[in-house]
Structures are given as structure tokens and as C-alpha cells.
Write an enzyme that holds these catalytic residues in place. Sequence first.
Site, short mmCIF file in Angstrom:
data_model
loop_
_atom_site.label_atom_id
_atom_site.label_comp_id
_atom_site.label_asym_id
_atom_site.label_seq_id
_atom_site.Cartn_x
_atom_site.Cartn_y
_atom_site.Cartn_z
N TYR A 1 68.01 28.91 82.21
CA TYR A 1 68.80 27.72 82.02
C TYR A 1 68.57 27.20 80.67
CZ TYR A 1 69.29 27.78 87.24
OH TYR A 1 69.50 28.34 88.41
N LYS B 1 62.26 30.21 87.53
CA LYS B 1 62.50 31.59 87.90
C LYS B 1 62.42 32.66 86.86
CE LYS B 1 66.19 29.42 90.64
NZ LYS B 1 66.64 28.16 89.79
N1 LIG Z 1 69.44 30.93 92.03
C1 LIG Z 1 70.57 31.02 91.34
O1 LIG Z 1 70.92 32.10 90.96
C2 LIG Z 1 71.35 29.80 91.28
C3 LIG Z 1 72.59 30.02 90.88
C4 LIG Z 1 73.28 28.61 90.66
C5 LIG Z 1 72.67 27.30 90.87
N2 LIG Z 1 71.22 27.56 91.25
C6 LIG Z 1 70.77 26.30 91.43
O2 LIG Z 1 71.28 25.37 92.35
C7 LIG Z 1 71.60 24.09 91.73
C8 LIG Z 1 72.79 23.73 92.34
O3 LIG Z 1 73.97 24.55 92.09
P1 LIG Z 1 75.02 24.19 90.97
O4 LIG Z 1 74.71 23.42 89.84
O5 LIG Z 1 75.73 25.39 90.56
O6 LIG Z 1 76.29 23.62 91.89
P2 LIG Z 1 76.33 22.20 92.85
O7 LIG Z 1 75.14 21.46 93.02
O8 LIG Z 1 77.10 22.83 94.17
O9 LIG Z 1 77.60 21.41 92.11
C9 LIG Z 1 77.31 20.80 90.83
C10 LIG Z 1 78.52 20.05 90.42
O10 LIG Z 1 79.08 19.04 91.42
C11 LIG Z 1 79.12 17.96 90.80
N3 LIG Z 1 78.54 16.95 91.78
C12 LIG Z 1 77.23 16.58 92.34
N4 LIG Z 1 77.24 15.64 93.16
C13 LIG Z 1 78.40 15.42 93.32
C14 LIG Z 1 78.74 14.40 94.21
N5 LIG Z 1 78.30 13.66 94.97
N6 LIG Z 1 80.21 13.97 94.16
C15 LIG Z 1 81.06 14.82 93.37
N7 LIG Z 1 80.84 15.61 92.55
C16 LIG Z 1 79.34 16.07 92.60
C17 LIG Z 1 78.34 17.79 89.67
O11 LIG Z 1 78.76 17.07 88.71
P3 LIG Z 1 78.03 16.16 87.37
O12 LIG Z 1 76.85 16.86 87.12
O13 LIG Z 1 78.98 15.75 86.54
O14 LIG Z 1 77.75 14.89 88.36
C18 LIG Z 1 78.49 19.40 89.13
O15 LIG Z 1 79.72 19.57 88.50
C19 LIG Z 1 71.70 24.44 90.07
O16 LIG Z 1 71.68 23.36 89.34
C20 LIG Z 1 70.55 25.63 90.06
O17 LIG Z 1 69.26 24.71 90.08
C21 LIG Z 1 70.54 28.60 91.49
#
Ligand SMILES: NC(=O)c1ccc[n+]([C@@H]2O[C@H](COP(=O)([O-])OP(=O)(O)OC[C@H]3O[C@@H](n4cnc5c(N)ncnc54)[C@H](OP(=O)(O)O)[C@@H]3O)[C@@H](O)[C@H]2O)c1
Length: 281
Positions: A48, A73
Site C-alpha cells: 500500500y 502483509k
Molecule cells: N488482503 C487484500 O488483498 C486486500 C484487498 C483489498 C483491501 N484490503 C483491505 O481491506 C480494506 C477495505 O477494503 P477497500 O478499501 O478495498 O474497500 P471498502 O472498505 O469496501 O470501501 C472503501 C470505499 O467506501 C467508501 N466508504 C467508506 N465508508 C463509507 C460509508 N460509510 N458511506 C459511504 N461510503 C463509504 C470509501 O470512501 P472514502 O474513503 O472517500 O470515505 C471508499 O471509497 C482496505 O483498505 C485494506 O486495508 C485487503
Amino acid sequence: MKEILLNDGRKLPIVGFGTYKAKEQDGVDAVATAIKNGYTLIDTASIYGNEEAVGKGIKKSGIDREELFITTKLWRECLSYEETKIELEKSLERLAVDYIDLYLIHWPANAKNYDNWQQANADSWRAMEELQAEGKIKSIGVSNFFQEHLEALLKTAKVTPSVNQIEFHPGYWQQELTEYCQKQNIVIEAWSPLGKAVVFDNEVLTSIATKHNKSVAQVCLRWVIQHNVIAIPKSTTPKRIIENLEIFDFELTEDEMSSIDALPKMGFSGEMPNSWPDRVK
Ligand SMILES: NC(=O)c1ccc[n+]([C@@H]2O[C@H](COP(=O)([O-])OP(=O)(O)OC[C@H]3O[C@@H](n4cnc5c(N)ncnc54)[C@H](OP(=O)(O)O)[C@@H]3O)[C@@H](O)[C@H]2O)c1
């Protein structure tokens, strides 16, 4: 907050804070805001490019290190015994901490990127077991491991992974893999628990949200944790960071859980651990 017991006896909170794309000052501020509002589990990764920002956010929050559960990770191009040890040291330095609470193999080696993928995963795992015994890592786990990757790893592992962090959200929740892991006493952590915000217009989700006077994001997170799965939503928006923790004052009914379980495929990233770097629909 409710906690989940890991197979190594440690516990993790059921909701944590994701930091993918939360970089530089935005990342620092988001992590500090999250911690000040009650998050203690913080999820980052070397790939990241924000471990330094996360470390600074932790300092800025003023919280004691011992109160936190920091996850980072090992990237999938660094799967060997030697590289695992080197990479862990780099992460410790960037985060400015002297131990990691949960260290994960980010993606399994697969037949496309390693001549002997089983050996590559096993070698990294052996290094992680040693780092755990030395106290540099408290819990060790994996991410994006399918059953085939876990079965291969378990042939030589001395320690069973405590966690498998996988894509898990309404519209794509890998039910069979989840059930397999839960049977093996491996806790599932949901990445993209909000389906990267692309599931928000779904009518089933919006009507359930209206009924409970909650946002769709809160319904998604509540559905995740009612599956006994840890959710790690990411946001850099203070209002949403707080909103995503306000999910302990309502409960989805069995019917609501089933109707979310049954949603058609949506929001899937297309990333397949056994065929990376190809994507599928
Ligand atoms: N292990 C892996 O391979 C892997 C892969 C992907 C992700 N991850 C981890 O999982 C975490 C979460 O996944 P992600 O970041 O892909 O996606 P997510 O948490 O499902 O979604 C994030 C998105 O949703 C928006 N959001 C957050 N809360 C909200 C709410 N209450 N209302 C409306 N919109 C909202 C955020 O916008 P804003 O930020 O603009 O508010 C952002 O655009 C990552 O940050 C990472 O730490 C791990």
C-alpha cells in the site's frame, strides 16, 4: 467492542480500520481519526506504500502501542524464507514499531508466478513461524488463500494460520471458503466489506437500511459481523469513519441475512489468487 478469539489464544476486535489508498497526510489523519474514535485494529500492507503514514497516524493519535492490533502483509513477490525476514524488518521500521500484531502472506504464490508455489508459501510460512517465536509477530495468518493453498500449507505448517483475509461483501462472499476456514478454526477477515462502495444502490440493501434507519454501509458491515467475520472498512472521511463503527445498536433478522446472502454477484474485484495477474469477471 465484540472480539473474536483466534486459534492462538489472542483476540481481535470484530471491526477494524482499512487503509488501502489512505496515503501520505490523508492516511496519517485518517488513522489518527479512526483511533481517536475507537478503532484499535489497523490494517495496512507493504504494497500500500503507506506504512510510514500509518505509523505517523498512530503516533498522532497518542494511544499506547499495546492498545492496538496492527496488521501488515508480506507482498506476493517476496515469498521466500530470506525475503520474509527482510520484509518484516522493513515493515517494522516503516511503521516505527517493534512488533506486528498480525502478519499476513498477502497473496499465495501460484503456479503462474512461482515454479514451486507450494514451496514458496511454505518457506515464507516457516520464516513467519520463527518470527512469531521470537516475538516480532504476535499472530500469523494468510490472505486470499483458497482451500487448495491452505491444504498445501497445512502439510508442513507447525502453526495453523490464525486468519484468512479474503474479499467478502454482499454480492461476493466466498461462502464455501468461509465455511471451510471456520471449520478449521481460521478466522475470516473481510476485505472490501463495503464492496468498494459499488453495492450501495442495490434495492435489497437500501430497503433493509431504510427499515433500520441505518446507511447501506452500516447494513453491509452488520451483515459481515453477523457472519462472525471481522470487517475492516476503509474511509478517509471523518463522518464515515465514525458511522462505520455505529453498528452495534441494531441487528439484522435471519430473513434479512438470508436475502443479503442470496444477492447476485456484484462488486467483485475480479482478482483470483490462483490465476494472478489475470482478472476474471
Ligand atoms: N488482503 C487484500 O488483498 C486486500 C484487498 C483489498 C483491501 N484490503 C483491505 O481491506 C480494506 C477495505 O477494503 P477497500 O478499501 O478495498 O474497500 P471498502 O472498505 O469496501 O470501501 C472503501 C470505499 O467506501 C467508501 N466508504 C467508506 N465508508 C463509507 C460509508 N460509510 N458511506 C459511504 N461510503 C463509504 C470509501 O470512501 P472514502 O474513503 O472517500 O470515505 C471508499 O471509497 C482496505 O483498505 C485494506 O486495508 C485487503
